[in-house]
Design a protein around this motif. Structure first.
Motif, PDB file in Angstrom:
ATOM      1  N   THR A 101      41.449  38.944  25.845  1.00  0.00           N
ATOM      2  CA  THR A 101      41.681  40.139  26.660  1.00  0.00           C
ATOM      3  C   THR A 101      40.923  41.292  26.003  1.00  0.00           C
ATOM      4  O   THR A 101      40.463  41.159  24.864  1.00  0.00           O
ATOM      5  N   HIS A 120      38.811  41.930  31.457  1.00  0.00           N
ATOM      6  CA  HIS A 120      39.263  42.602  32.688  1.00  0.00           C
ATOM      7  C   HIS A 120      39.221  44.113  32.507  1.00  0.00           C
ATOM      8  O   HIS A 120      39.314  44.621  31.389  1.00  0.00           O
ATOM      9  N   VAL A 163      37.431  36.786  34.702  1.00  0.00           N
ATOM     10  CA  VAL A 163      38.714  37.484  34.730  1.00  0.00           C
ATOM     11  C   VAL A 163      38.531  38.902  35.270  1.00  0.00           C
ATOM     12  O   VAL A 163      39.392  39.426  35.988  1.00  0.00           O
ATOM     13  N   ALA A 191      40.720  40.235  38.213  1.00  0.00           N
ATOM     14  CA  ALA A 191      41.565  41.415  38.061  1.00  0.00           C
ATOM     15  C   ALA A 191      41.216  42.463  39.109  1.00  0.00           C
ATOM     16  O   ALA A 191      42.092  43.181  39.593  1.00  0.00           O
ATOM     17  N   TYR A 244      42.958  41.239  42.323  1.00  0.00           N
ATOM     18  CA  TYR A 244      44.416  41.395  42.325  1.00  0.00           C
ATOM     19  C   TYR A 244      44.839  42.808  41.949  1.00  0.00           C
ATOM     20  O   TYR A 244      45.971  43.209  42.208  1.00  0.00           O
ATOM     21  N   ALA A 263      43.899  45.922  38.738  1.00  0.00           N
ATOM     22  CA  ALA A 263      44.078  46.046  37.285  1.00  0.00           C
ATOM     23  C   ALA A 263      45.519  46.409  36.932  1.00  0.00           C
ATOM     24  O   ALA A 263      46.031  46.009  35.890  1.00  0.00           O
ATOM     25  N   ARG A 265      48.139  45.310  38.320  1.00  0.00           N
ATOM     26  CA  ARG A 265      48.997  44.127  38.398  1.00  0.00           C
ATOM     27  C   ARG A 265      48.586  43.058  37.402  1.00  0.00           C
ATOM     28  O   ARG A 265      49.381  42.197  37.050  1.00  0.00           O
ATOM     29  N   TRP A 266      47.313  43.067  37.010  1.00  0.00           N
ATOM     30  CA  TRP A 266      46.794  41.940  36.238  1.00  0.00           C
ATOM     31  C   TRP A 266      47.446  41.818  34.861  1.00  0.00           C
ATOM     32  O   TRP A 266      47.708  40.727  34.371  1.00  0.00           O
ATOM     33  N   VAL A 283      48.117  37.747  30.384  1.00  0.00           N
ATOM     34  CA  VAL A 283      48.043  38.055  31.806  1.00  0.00           C
ATOM     35  C   VAL A 283      49.473  38.207  32.318  1.00  0.00           C
ATOM     36  O   VAL A 283      50.407  37.597  31.774  1.00  0.00           O
ATOM     37  N   SER A 284      49.662  39.067  33.318  1.00  0.00           N
ATOM     38  CA  SER A 284      51.007  39.255  33.856  1.00  0.00           C
ATOM     39  C   SER A 284      51.487  37.962  34.501  1.00  0.00           C
ATOM     40  O   SER A 284      50.684  37.114  34.887  1.00  0.00           O
ATOM     41  N   CYS A 304      50.190  37.316  37.937  1.00  0.00           N
ATOM     42  CA  CYS A 304      48.813  36.819  38.079  1.00  0.00           C
ATOM     43  C   CYS A 304      48.544  35.559  37.256  1.00  0.00           C
ATOM     44  O   CYS A 304      47.396  35.143  37.121  1.00  0.00           O
ATOM     45  N   TYR A 329      45.118  33.020  37.371  1.00  0.00           N
ATOM     46  CA  TYR A 329      44.439  32.863  36.081  1.00  0.00           C
ATOM     47  C   TYR A 329      44.288  31.380  35.733  1.00  0.00           C
ATOM     48  O   TYR A 329      43.199  30.888  35.421  1.00  0.00           O
TER      49      TYR A 329
END
Lengths: 84, 633
Positions: free
Chosen positions: B126, B175, B217, B221, B224, B226, B228-229, B242-243, B246, B250
Motif C-alpha cells: 500500500t 492506490h 490497485v 481504487a 470503487y 479512494a 471506500r478502498w 484494503v477495506s 473492497c 482486490y
C-alpha cells in the motif's frame, strides 16, 4: 430493533464466523472462551456485524471491547429506537 | 421470502453435511463467483475449508504454487484468494510469508519464499509502504529522483526474486490517497503525494520487466472510490491493506491475473441480438423499427454497448452471435442500419436459428475450436440464461439487468476476459478465425483434400525461439489444451532460457495462406540427452489442424536433429482430458512404439533412416511480412 433481535443476530454471526452451529455465549463471554476467536477472526467478526446491522464501530471499540455484552451494547446504541 | 446470505450458506452447509461433495463444490464455486461482499466470501472460504475434508475439489485446469508476500497483513486474504483462484480455474498451493518481510523474502537467497519455489508470487503493498516521499515543495527534478528511487527499489526486488525462482510476479501498484492536504493546488504540485503516486505507478508500468504483472490497485481504487478502498481503522488496528468492503474486488482481480497467466481467461463472448445488441425484436418489428443509435436514449445505450464489444473484439476477444431468429432477419440490421457499430465481419461465428441456445453454444465452441469454459454468454432474457446455466455449467453467464445502459459495465466488471499482455496476435485473432471460416467454405467446395491444401497456397517460416516471438510462445504454451502432446506449462522465463541453451532445439511455425496470416501457430521444444532428442513440448493451434504443418515441422526437426548428430527422436504423449486429438499423432508421423514410460505413450523415430513426409506447404527463408507486427505489443 429490540435488544433480543440484536442478541440473536450477534449469536448467529458469531456461530457463522467461528463456524460452530452450537456455540453458546453469554454477555460475559470473552475471546478467551471461544475457540478460534483471535485477533484476525475478530476483524472478520466486527465486519460481519457491521454489515449485518449497518453500523460502524469506533477504532477504540474495535481494540477494546472485552466481551459479548459490550459488543451487543455497542450495536444497540447505534440502532434507531423501536419506539417502546 | 428474500433469499439471504444465510440461506445460501445454509444450502451449501447442507450439502457438505450430507457428504455430497461434488454438488457442494459446484455450488460453492458458483456462489464464490457471484459473491460481492467480503463477509459472504469469508463464509464461503470457511465452508471450503470444511468441504476439503469431505471430498476433493473438481480437477482444475491449472496448478500453481503461489507465494503471498505482504508488506501488509495478508492473513485475511489467504483463504479468499485460494477460493477465488479455484473459481479462476487454478488449483493453488499457497504459502504466505510472515508480516512485512517483503525485502527479505525477495532479496535473501535463503528466504522462505525462495525455498518454497513459487510459480507465482503475489506482492501486497500500500502507499503506507513508500519509504521515501519527496519534499512536497521540492523541485520537479527532486521529485523525479524520488520516483526513480522508488521504481528502482521495486524493480530490484522483483528481479532478485525472479532470478532465483523464475516465478511470475503479481505486484500491487499504489492506490490514490483519500487525503488532499494541499487541496486543489496538489494537482499542480509535483511533490504532492497523489501526484507522486501517479508518477511512480506510471514509471513502474513503463519499466517493470515482462514477468511482473501489475495488479492495478490504483485503477480499482478509482473505480470503487479512494474513500471506500482503504479503511484506516483496520490499518491502525491490524495493518490490513484494503477495506473489507473492497476485499472481494482486490482478491478476485488478483486471482484473475493469475488465471490469465495460466490461460484461464475466457476467449469468446457470445451475444444474443434482440434487446441485447439492439432494442426491439427484428423478426416482429423489422430492421427499420429497431432502437439503435442516436435519436433515442435506449438506442444510444445499445449503441454504446456495441462500441464496448468492438473494443473487446479489437483487443482479441472473439465475438459470436447466438440468436433465436431466422438467419436472414438476424442479418438484416447489419446491412440495413448504418447506426450499427458492429458489422457481420466482427463476429467469428454467427448462429441464428430456433434450437436451444445451449445446443448452439456447443456448436460455436466446436466451430471455433474452443472449450465451453472459454465462452461467456450475454443475453437479456433470464430464461435463456438459466437454460444455458443448467445445460452447460462450464459456460460463464453474465447476469444482465433490465437496462441496456448497464450492459457494458455488467460485462466489464466480471473480469472474465482479464489479460496479462495484449499481443498483436490477439488483436488479429478475430480476423484469423473469420478467414478460417472462409477456408472451411472453400474446403466444402473442394472434394479432394490434397488439391484443397494446394489451393490454399500455404507458406511457412520455421525459426527457433526469438526475443520477438517469446510473448506469443509463452501465451500458446500457457493456453493450448487440445493439440498439445505433453501439456507442459512453461513460463516465459523458462522458455527464454531454452532459447539460449545449446541443450534445446526450439522451433516456432508461422503460417500464411491465400486468405491471410495465421500468425505463429506452433511451438516445439526438443531436449538433448546425449545423442538422443526428447520432444518435451509440441503444440499447435487447432485452427491449422491437418493442413500439413505437423508433417512440415516433423521434417524440419528431423533435418536439424540429423545436422546436430542426434540418433533418435523420442516423442511422448501425455493424456489429459482435452488432448485426445493428438493421441495418434506420433504413429501417424512414422514413429514406432518405444519402451513403456510412466504417465504417457512413448514413441521413437530413427533419425538416420526416417524419410521426409509429403506436405504442400512451402518454406519461406525470410521473415514473413506480417511477423513484424508481433513487435508492437
Amino acid at each position: 430493533m429490540t435488544e433480543r433481535l440484536v442478541w440473536d443476530g450477534v449469536v448467529t454471526v458469531m456461530r457463522e464466523t467461528f463456524d460452530d452451529d452450537r456455540l453458546e455465549v453469554s454477555r460475559e463471554t470473552t475471546a478467551d472462551d471461544v475457540d478460534g476467536w483471535d485477533s484476525l477472526s475478530n476483524v472478520e467478526l466486527i465486519v460481519a456485524l457491521e454489515s449485518r446491522f449497518g453500523v460502524r464501530f469506533h477504532t477504540g471499540e474495535i481494540a477494546r471491547m472485552r466481551n459479548v455484552g459490550e459488543l451487543v451494547d455497542a450495536i444497540a446504541k447505534r440502532l434507531p429506537d423501536d419506539g417502546r | 421470502m428474500r433469499w439471504t446470505r444465510e440461506d445460501e450458506v445454509a444450502a451449501l452447509k447442507g450439502l457438505i453435511d450430507a457428504g455430497r461433495a461434488d454438488e457442494a463444490w459446484r455450488l460453492l464455486l458458483s456462489q464464490a463467483q457471484d459473491a460481492t461482499d467480503a463477509a459472504m466470501l469469508m463464509a464461503l472460504a470457511r465452508q471450503r475449508r470444511r468441504l476439503l475434508h469431505v471430498g476433493s475439489p473438481p480437477p482444475a485446469p491449472a496448478r500453481a504454487r503461489v507465494a503471498l508476500i505482504g508488506a501488509a497483513t495478508t492473513s485475511l486474504i489467504e483463504e479468499p484468494l485460494q477460493l477465488a483462484l479455484q473459481v479462476s480455474g487454478v488449483d493453488c498451493t499457497l504459502q504466505a510469508s510472515p508480516y512485512n518481510t517483503v525485502v527479505r523474502q525477495m532479496l535473501d537467497p535463503a528466504s522462505e519464499t525462495v525455498a518454497f519455489g513459487p510459480d507465482v508470487a503475489v506482492i501486497v503493498t500500500t502507499p503506507e509502504h513508500i519509504a521515501d516521499w519527496p519534499d512536497p515543495y521540492g523541485s520537479a527534478a527532486e521529485v523525479q529522483r524520488a520516483v526513480d528511487t522508488a521504481c528502482d527499489h521495486w524493480i530490484g526486488l522483483c528481479r532478485s526474486l525472479h532470478e532465483r525462482t523464475k516465478c511470475e510476479i503479481v505486484l500491487d501498484n499504489f492506490h490514490p490517497l483519500p487525503l488532499r492536504p494541499l487541496g486543489a493546488a496538489g494537482a499542480r504540485t509535483p511533490g504532492d503525494r497523489n501526484r507522486f503516486i501517479q508518477a511512480v505507478n506510471a514509471a513502474l508500468a513503463d519499466r517493470l520487466p515482462p514477468y511482473v504483472h501489475i495488479h492495478d490497485v490504483a485503477g480499482l481504487a478509482s473505480l470503487y472510490g479512494a474513500y471506500r478502498w482503504f479503511d484506516p481503522r483496520f490499518w491502525h488496528q491490524g495493518k490490513h491493506p484494503v477495506s473489507f468492503e473492497c476485499l472481494v474486488p482486490y482478491v478476485r482481480t488478483t486471482a484473475q491475473i493469475i488465471g490469465a497467466i495460466y490461460g484461464r481467461s475466457a476467449k469468446c463472448l457470445v451475444v444474443d441480438l434482440d434487446n441485447t445488441l439492439w432494442g426491439g425484436v427484428v423478426g416482429d418489428d423489422g430492421p427499420d423499427a429497431l432502437l439503435i443509435g442516436p435519436g433515442d436514449p435506449l438506442g444510444e445505450a445499445f449503441q454504446a454497448f456495441q462500441r464496448y464489444l468492438l473494443e473487446l473484439r479489437r483487443r482479441g476477444v472473439l465475438l459470436a452471435v447466438c440468436s433465436k431468429n431466422d438467419e436472414a432477419a438476424a442479418l438484416a440490421p447489419f446491412t440495413q442500419r448504418r447506426e450499427m457499430v458492429l458489422r457481420r465481419d466482427d463476429f467469428a461465428a454467427f448462429i441464428a436459428n430456433w434450437e436451444p441456445k445451449s445446443v448452439n453454444l456447443r456448436r460455436i465452441a466446436s466451430v471455433l475450436n474452443l472449450g465451453l469454459d472459454a465462452l461467456v454468454f450475454v443475453d437479456d432474457n433470464p430464461a435463456e440464461r438459466e437454460q444455458v446455466r443448467q445445460a452447460l455449467q462450464e459456460v460463464r453467464v453474465v447476469e444482465l439487468g433490465a437496462d441496456p445502459s448497464d450492459y457494458p459495465l455488467a460485462v466489464d466488471r466480471t473480469g472474465w476476459f482479464e489479460t496479462v499482455a495484449v499481443s498483436a496476435e490477439d488483436r488479429r485473432r478475430s480476423a484469423m478465425y473469420r478467414e478460417n471460416a472462409a477456408r472451411e467454405e472453400l474446403r466444402s467446395g473442394n472434394l479432394d483434400y490434397a488439391s484443397y491444401l494446394r489451393s490454399l497456397d500455404q507458406q511457412a517460416r520455421i525459426a527457433p525461439f526469438e526475443p520477438s516471438t517469446l510473448d506469443r510462445v509463452a501465451q500458446l504454451t500457457g493456453k493450448t489444451n487440445q493439440f498439445n502432446l505433453t501439456t507442459l506449462r512453461l513460463s516465459r522465463s523458462e522458455l527464454e532460457a531454452m532459447m539460449d541453451s545449446p541443450d534445446y532445439l526450439t522451433a516456432t511455425v508461422h503460417l500464411t495462406d491465400r486468405f491471410g496470416d495465421n500468425g505463429l501457430i506452433s511451438v516445439f521444444v526438443g531436449r538433448a540427452e546425449g545423442d538422443e532428442l526428447w520432444i518435451d513440448l509440441w503444440l499447435m493451434s487447432c485452427r491449422v489442424l491437418n493442413r500439413g504443418v505437423e508433417q512440415l515441422l516433423r521434417n524440419h526437426v528431423l533435418d536439424r536433429a540429423r545436422e546436430s548428430g542426434y540418433r533418435v527422436l523420442h516423442g511422448v504423449y501425455r493424456p489429459t482430458p482435452r488432448n485426445s486429438l493428438v493421441r495418434e499423432l506420433y504413429p501417424s508421423l512414422g514413429f514406432a512404439a518405444g519402451a513403456p514410460i510412466e504417465g504417457g505413450d512413448h514413441w521413437v523415430l530413427n533419425v538416420r533412416t526416417a524419410a521426409p513426409l509429403p506436405t504442400t506447404i512451402r518454406l519461406a527463408e525470410d521473415a514473413l511480412p506480417m511477423l513484424q507486427e508481433s513487435g508492437d505489443d
